[in-house]
Enzyme design. Structure first.
Site, PDB file in Angstrom:
ATOM      1  CG  ASP A 156      -2.021   1.001   1.150  1.00  0.00           C
ATOM      2  OD1 ASP A 156      -1.731   2.218   1.056  1.00  0.00           O
ATOM      3  OD2 ASP A 156      -3.179   0.586   1.194  1.00  0.00           O
ATOM      4  CB  ILE A 157       1.172   4.229  -2.194  1.00  0.00           C
ATOM      5  CG1 ILE A 157      -0.269   4.715  -2.340  1.00  0.00           C
ATOM      6  CG2 ILE A 157       1.596   3.375  -3.380  1.00  0.00           C
ATOM      7  CD1 ILE A 157      -0.475   5.702  -3.461  1.00  0.00           C
TER       8      ILE A 157
ATOM      9  CG  ASN B  41     -12.183  -0.705   4.157  1.00  0.00           C
ATOM     10  OD1 ASN B  41     -12.396  -1.103   5.294  1.00  0.00           O
ATOM     11  ND2 ASN B  41     -11.042  -0.144   3.803  1.00  0.00           N
TER      12      ASN B  41
ATOM     13  N   GLY C 288     -15.657   2.714   4.125  1.00  0.00           N
ATOM     14  CA  GLY C 288     -14.290   3.170   3.895  1.00  0.00           C
ATOM     15  C   GLY C 288     -13.678   2.721   2.585  1.00  0.00           C
TER      16      GLY C 288
ATOM     17  CG  HIS D 126      -8.978  -3.157  -2.066  1.00  0.00           C
ATOM     18  ND1 HIS D 126     -10.069  -2.498  -2.611  1.00  0.00           N
ATOM     19  CD2 HIS D 126      -8.563  -2.386  -1.034  1.00  0.00           C
ATOM     20  CE1 HIS D 126     -10.290  -1.382  -1.936  1.00  0.00           C
ATOM     21  NE2 HIS D 126      -9.388  -1.291  -0.962  1.00  0.00           N
TER      22      HIS D 126
END
Length: 113
Positions: free
Chosen positions: A30-31, A86, A92, A99
């Site tokens: 995750d970035i 989510n 969210g 994912h």
């Protein structure tokens, strides 16, 4: 889908730090990590969200969770980890592609927020 961020990542049109890939599943860092280990695991086929899954998706979900368990082992998360999906705006979900977040490397709390 042509405009889906995660489809573009799955098709290698956008660079990401890929940790795992097979014909059905892709996993990448995750970035904007929320834990020391924060990996996103996606199906390569486009599914908008977990709300649209059916019994027919059982084998794909089994594959995804098998990959998640292997990644947790590779990341040495033997003390524990969390998997989050989510769903929808109030849940969210910010990217319209199914994912799963694999989070670990720190104490997790409940409720998550």
């Amino acid at each position: 889908m042509a405009d889906c961020l995660f489809c573009k990542i799955a098709n290698h049109e956008i660079d990401s730090l890929v940790l795992y890939e097979d014909d059905e599943v892709l996993a990448f860092r995750d970035i904007d990590p929320k834990a020391p280990t924060h990996i996103l695991v996606i199906p390569k086929k486009h599914v908008d969200s977990a709300a649209l899954l059916s019994e027919a998706d059982g084998p794909l979900l089994g594959r995804i969770f098998s990959v998640i368990a292997k990644l947790a082992e590779d990341e040495k998360l033997e003390k524990g980890w969390r998997v989050v999906a989510n769903v929808g705006e109030e849940g969210g979900q910010t990217v319209g592609h199914l994912h799963f977040h694999l989070l670990g490397g720190r104490q997790m709390y409940w409720p998550p927020g």
